[in-house]
Design a protein around this motif. Sequence first.
Motif, mmCIF file in Angstrom:
data_model
loop_
_atom_site.group_PDB
_atom_site.id
_atom_site.type_symbol
_atom_site.label_atom_id
_atom_site.label_comp_id
_atom_site.label_asym_id
_atom_site.label_seq_id
_atom_site.Cartn_x
_atom_site.Cartn_y
_atom_site.Cartn_z
ATOM 1 N N GLY A 135 15.028 36.685 -1.820
ATOM 2 C CA GLY A 135 14.016 36.307 -2.803
ATOM 3 C C GLY A 135 14.272 36.883 -4.179
ATOM 4 O O GLY A 135 13.631 36.491 -5.149
ATOM 5 N N ILE A 136 15.212 37.810 -4.279
ATOM 6 C CA ILE A 136 15.500 38.420 -5.580
ATOM 7 C C ILE A 136 15.985 37.366 -6.572
ATOM 8 O O ILE A 136 15.540 37.336 -7.719
ATOM 9 N N ASN A 137 16.874 36.479 -6.150
ATOM 10 C CA ASN A 137 17.380 35.456 -7.063
ATOM 11 C C ASN A 137 16.263 34.530 -7.528
ATOM 12 O O ASN A 137 16.167 34.202 -8.711
ATOM 13 N N LYS A 138 15.400 34.109 -6.610
ATOM 14 C CA LYS A 138 14.285 33.223 -6.999
ATOM 15 C C LYS A 138 13.366 33.921 -7.992
ATOM 16 O O LYS A 138 12.893 33.317 -8.953
ATOM 17 N N ASN A 139 13.104 35.186 -7.759
ATOM 18 C CA ASN A 139 12.250 35.941 -8.669
ATOM 19 C C ASN A 139 12.893 36.051 -10.048
ATOM 20 O O ASN A 139 12.234 35.847 -11.073
ATOM 21 N N CYS A 140 14.169 36.366 -10.086
ATOM 22 C CA CYS A 140 14.887 36.452 -11.367
ATOM 23 C C CYS A 140 14.880 35.111 -12.086
ATOM 24 O O CYS A 140 14.644 35.045 -13.293
ATOM 25 N N LYS A 141 15.160 34.039 -11.344
ATOM 26 C CA LYS A 141 15.182 32.717 -11.973
ATOM 27 C C LYS A 141 13.804 32.360 -12.515
ATOM 28 O O LYS A 141 13.685 31.804 -13.605
ATOM 29 N N TYR A 142 12.752 32.689 -11.767
ATOM 30 C CA TYR A 142 11.404 32.417 -12.272
ATOM 31 C C TYR A 142 11.172 33.148 -13.590
ATOM 32 O O TYR A 142 10.725 32.564 -14.569
ATOM 33 N N LEU A 143 11.478 34.427 -13.625
ATOM 34 C CA LEU A 143 11.251 35.222 -14.843
ATOM 35 C C LEU A 143 12.090 34.715 -16.011
ATOM 36 O O LEU A 143 11.593 34.606 -17.147
ATOM 37 N N PHE A 195 11.312 28.816 -21.235
ATOM 38 C CA PHE A 195 10.405 27.722 -21.570
ATOM 39 C C PHE A 195 9.138 28.179 -22.291
ATOM 40 O O PHE A 195 8.698 27.537 -23.246
ATOM 41 N N ASP A 196 8.554 29.281 -21.855
ATOM 42 C CA ASP A 196 7.244 29.683 -22.384
ATOM 43 C C ASP A 196 7.322 30.599 -23.596
ATOM 44 O O ASP A 196 6.372 30.661 -24.369
ATOM 45 N N VAL A 197 8.430 31.301 -23.772
ATOM 46 C CA VAL A 197 8.569 32.211 -24.923
ATOM 47 C C VAL A 197 9.548 31.633 -25.947
ATOM 48 O O VAL A 197 9.227 31.519 -27.129
ATOM 49 N N VAL A 220 33.239 20.587 -12.125
ATOM 50 C CA VAL A 220 32.033 21.390 -12.335
ATOM 51 C C VAL A 220 30.812 20.477 -12.281
ATOM 52 O O VAL A 220 30.752 19.468 -12.986
ATOM 53 N N ILE A 221 29.861 20.822 -11.437
ATOM 54 C CA ILE A 221 28.609 20.079 -11.368
ATOM 55 C C ILE A 221 27.650 20.636 -12.420
ATOM 56 O O ILE A 221 27.604 21.841 -12.655
ATOM 57 N N VAL A 222 26.922 19.740 -13.068
ATOM 58 C CA VAL A 222 25.949 20.114 -14.090
ATOM 59 C C VAL A 222 24.565 19.721 -13.589
ATOM 60 O O VAL A 222 24.350 18.592 -13.129
ATOM 61 N N LEU A 223 23.631 20.671 -13.664
ATOM 62 C CA LEU A 223 22.241 20.438 -13.283
ATOM 63 C C LEU A 223 21.360 20.972 -14.401
ATOM 64 O O LEU A 223 21.821 21.733 -15.254
ATOM 65 N N SER A 224 20.084 20.609 -14.383
ATOM 66 C CA SER A 224 19.183 21.131 -15.411
ATOM 67 C C SER A 224 17.731 21.040 -14.981
ATOM 68 O O SER A 224 17.385 20.357 -14.010
ATOM 69 N N ILE A 225 16.916 21.751 -15.738
ATOM 70 C CA ILE A 225 15.468 21.627 -15.681
ATOM 71 C C ILE A 225 15.033 21.388 -17.127
ATOM 72 O O ILE A 225 15.481 22.108 -18.029
ATOM 73 N N ILE A 226 14.205 20.376 -17.348
ATOM 74 C CA ILE A 226 13.703 20.141 -18.695
ATOM 75 C C ILE A 226 12.258 20.617 -18.778
ATOM 76 O O ILE A 226 11.589 20.820 -17.755
ATOM 77 N N LYS A 227 11.794 20.818 -20.006
ATOM 78 C CA LYS A 227 10.473 21.404 -20.234
ATOM 79 C C LYS A 227 9.363 20.660 -19.480
ATOM 80 O O LYS A 227 8.501 21.277 -18.870
ATOM 81 N N GLN A 228 9.380 19.347 -19.513
ATOM 82 C CA GLN A 228 8.353 18.561 -18.835
ATOM 83 C C GLN A 228 8.314 18.869 -17.340
ATOM 84 O O GLN A 228 7.240 19.010 -16.752
ATOM 85 N N GLU A 229 9.483 18.979 -16.712
ATOM 86 C CA GLU A 229 9.548 19.303 -15.285
ATOM 87 C C GLU A 229 9.013 20.703 -15.029
ATOM 88 O O GLU A 229 8.310 20.945 -14.039
ATOM 89 N N TRP A 230 9.349 21.646 -15.926
ATOM 90 C CA TRP A 230 8.864 23.018 -15.805
ATOM 91 C C TRP A 230 7.339 23.031 -15.809
ATOM 92 O O TRP A 230 6.712 23.619 -14.936
ATOM 93 N N VAL A 231 6.763 22.367 -16.771
ATOM 94 C CA VAL A 231 5.308 22.371 -16.936
ATOM 95 C C VAL A 231 4.619 21.647 -15.785
ATOM 96 O O VAL A 231 3.619 22.129 -15.248
ATOM 97 N N GLU A 232 5.143 20.494 -15.389
ATOM 98 C CA GLU A 232 4.467 19.653 -14.400
ATOM 99 C C GLU A 232 4.606 20.138 -12.964
ATOM 100 O O GLU A 232 3.712 19.908 -12.164
ATOM 101 N N SER A 233 5.730 20.809 -12.616
ATOM 102 C CA SER A 233 5.877 21.176 -11.211
ATOM 103 C C SER A 233 6.746 22.395 -10.939
ATOM 104 O O SER A 233 6.419 23.199 -10.077
ATOM 105 N N VAL A 234 7.849 22.529 -11.634
ATOM 106 C CA VAL A 234 8.817 23.559 -11.280
ATOM 107 C C VAL A 234 8.236 24.958 -11.423
ATOM 108 O O VAL A 234 8.455 25.817 -10.568
ATOM 109 N N LYS A 235 7.466 25.197 -12.478
ATOM 110 C CA LYS A 235 6.921 26.544 -12.704
ATOM 111 C C LYS A 235 6.087 27.005 -11.506
ATOM 112 O O LYS A 235 6.300 28.096 -10.982
ATOM 113 N N GLN A 236 5.168 26.177 -11.061
ATOM 114 C CA GLN A 236 4.305 26.570 -9.947
ATOM 115 C C GLN A 236 5.085 26.658 -8.640
ATOM 116 O O GLN A 236 4.905 27.597 -7.863
ATOM 117 N N THR A 237 5.963 25.691 -8.390
ATOM 118 C CA THR A 237 6.763 25.703 -7.171
ATOM 119 C C THR A 237 7.638 26.956 -7.105
ATOM 120 O O THR A 237 7.692 27.631 -6.081
#
Length: 129
Positions: A41-49, A55-57, A103-120
């Motif tokens: 869970g350390i990685n998930k916690n770090c990624k959340y922070l 996104f928020d700062v 190399v695979i490229v992935l992302s999270i955009i602000k709208q996804e962060w706000v609508e679902s990713v942040k809480q999940t």
Amino acid sequence: MVVDKADNKIVGSTRFYRIDTVTNTLELGYTWYGKKYRGTGINKNCKYLLLEFAFDVLNAERVGFRANHLNKRSINAMKRIGCVEEGVLRNRSINGKGKRMDVIVLSIIKQEWVESVKQTLFNLSTTNC
């Protein structure tokens, strides 16, 4: 540098890079953790922070992630936290053995962060801690 506060030990590393203040985008990566700390869970916690800060700062519009396209562990971890696959850059880099790699490229955009990713991700990061 990532420190496990319970043990006060360095357990890994992760960071922002390719920070572009004109487009408000950045990438998050160069992540590694000692085997003992994988799946804790350390990685998930770090990624959340880090994502919360991005996104928020910093008001980022997009946070990108990259990995060797053969690194299924990393790719699955990125997808579990909400990353969307964008594509594969063929022959983009060189691996640790000096061989060309895609190399695979992935992302999270602000709208996804706000609508679902942040809480999940918040729920995932607090479950295992």
